[in-house]
Enzyme design. Sequence first.
Site, PDB file in Angstrom:
ATOM      1  N   ASP A   1       0.821  -1.200   0.000  1.00  0.00           N
ATOM      2  CA  ASP A   1       0.000   0.000   0.000  1.00  0.00           C
ATOM      3  C   ASP A   1       0.863   1.261   0.000  1.00  0.00           C
ATOM      4  OD1 ASP A   1      -2.635   1.369   0.443  1.00  0.00           O
ATOM      5  OD2 ASP A   1      -1.645   1.975   2.300  1.00  0.00           O
TER       6      ASP A   1
ATOM      7  N   GLU B   1       1.084  -0.555  -5.133  1.00  0.00           N
ATOM      8  CA  GLU B   1       0.133   0.524  -5.388  1.00  0.00           C
ATOM      9  C   GLU B   1       0.973   1.798  -5.461  1.00  0.00           C
ATOM     10  OE1 GLU B   1      -3.521   3.095  -3.517  1.00  0.00           O
ATOM     11  OE2 GLU B   1      -1.841   2.413  -2.331  1.00  0.00           O
TER      12      GLU B   1
END
Length: 730
Positions: free
Chosen positions: A409, A462
């Site tokens: 993330d 990401e």
Amino acid sequence: MLVNRLEQARLHNPFEHLGLQTSEDDKRHVIRAWVPNAVKVEVIELGTERSVGFLQKVDDEGALFESEFDGLTDDFAYKFKISNTEHTYQVIDPYQFRDLAYHAVHYVATKPQNLYEQLGAQLIEIDVNDTKVSATRFAVYAPNATAVSLIGEFNYWDGRLHPMQKTECGHWVLIVPGIAAGTKYKYEIKDPMGNRLPHKADPIGFCAEQYPSHASIVYNHDNYQWNDEAWLKEQAKVDRYKSPMSIYELHAGSWKAHYDNKGRTPLSYREMVDELIPYVKDMGYTHIEFLPVSEFPYDGSWGYQPVGLFAPTSRFGTPDDFKYFVDQCHQNGIGVIVDWVPAHFPEDGHGLARFDGTYIYEYEDPRRGWHPDWNSCIYDFGKDNVRQFLVASALFWLDKFHVDALRVDAVASMLYWDYSRNEGEWVPNVDGGNENYEAVSLLRWFNEEVYKNFPHAFTIAEESTAFPKVSRPVFEGGLGFGFKWNMGWMHDSLHFISKDPAYRKYHHNEITFSMVYAYNESFILPISHDEVVHGKGSLLTKMPGDEWQAAANHRCYAAFMYAHPGKKLNFMGNDIGQGHEWNHETSVEWHLLDFPKHKGIQNLYRDLNKLYTTYPALYEKDHEPGGFEWIEHQDAGQSILSFVRKAETSKQKVYVVCNFTPIPRDGYRLGVKDAGEYKLLLSTDSNNYWGSDYTENATFKSEAQTWQGQDHSIMIDVPPLATVYIVFDE
């Protein structure tokens, strides 16, 4: 004075004072114990059960006991029989195991896996006089603390009773016999000034209790018997770039739930085996991706503010329950991806923030150590202990839980010092730039360790910027990720499809631009949770037009996505045309499947997954320019696109035509490469998908008429707001 330091839980070196000690003349042995509220303390030899004698009180408070003994050896093993005013009980003195306790941290820094094999609460067995003693070895890193005590339900959370020993490398250690799996514990830490901090959970804790205690729980990871060996061996041989990957992203707490008079209860890990796995199999997805399941205190963070990077959240069951879920996924041919959050962590008192009273996990300077977007602490990626901690956490999920991939993330926030900061709010690197060299180094090391140690696994970033070579190997100068989310495609294509069809011709470049950079990285196309929350609306409600047109736009867009180069990811609810945007406190609107529109959308996603995983032309050359070719991408006036996807192992070709207007295109001539028969593979306008079932042929015979730069062509009727797939399969 020793008694004062014990009474105030300020003793940093209990091994030098408690337990079996040598007398001042080195001829006898002294046994010393700190036992508040005791009346008598008898010493009994382990194994023989022989009473050696009694310890005598040596302080006014009556808590410190000691006696000298003749005839004992340095390896004498014993326990105490303790009597107080209420009862008598026996305990094995933890302070006799100093050498074993020290040994726990000798090899921590040699490889990341040693952190979760040595630190935290490790269940061990000690051989003492032909007797097996079950114990738990505790070790925690707190280099600047002045004292650390082990506290838990076994000592009434009293910091005076189990002071830990500080080692030269900054770890605190203690072995406590009799503490078994399931025991709750924390650490009581005194900061450099001697002030007591909020009780801390174990940074390497394997299981945790929920609010309000957030206590760590001793856990045995050796009990579970895996049955996925065949899957792991098979996955180690898979070429992921030439294989289909369709990911079903979900939030475990809001996928499905039970409702009763007590309210809403999300499914447990084991209940997901019975409900989630059959759904994913039926829909044809290849992988499940969980929003973070690492333990986290606040439901509203969805897991993106974790405090337990070594523990699956106990909201849905035990660590073994989560293992069972992963195991069953593998036995059903489904991979499991978990979101992993190494970018930041929350300030909760029981967590890592100022863990020993100092900034041992986060950057001290708030211009580097505080995240303005998420009000959270940023890991200091340059510190050895932090780097080991994070890489160990990543390997832990692959090792102990057999997960197939880690989706990392907020990578962009790690890579740039000025991420979400204005001028003057960040500190440049040594070269005066905004790149965080420490984070770059950490991410490269993380990826190297993953691929070196776990051949079945892969990593996903990401990352929303143009940082180069995110999904290229480290030896090529890349960050080493296997894949990267294509945020540019997601943003541009959603912006395009949300426009009224009358205005799409002015935004035609947004739906085609992704192919300019499609092969710069190994991309996954994400329509993720971030696109259907915080007022953005569900995927269906992004679509313009009346009810029929919105559903048709949704279907047209979904088929465009599945045909576009790149692996696929869809968040739960997308595949049934959910009406409301995602809310983590409710569940997917499964009742909508009672209505033909939503059932039709679900039927389409099921068929798209089936076609995508069945036809190699749609996946084999996802990451190679030779797998894609535009047929027509400049017809902005009609908002129509056509392209062809090509297989590597055969001459199979899938032609894709997208009509982004509500106007049917009858007699549309499509240029094709080969002479022969072509077959309609899919039309999103089919009645099975709640479409209009616009008249169309099932097969097409090519004509020797050059068109759109191709030697042959076919005539088709393209339905309104629809995507069609046509296959040539020699």
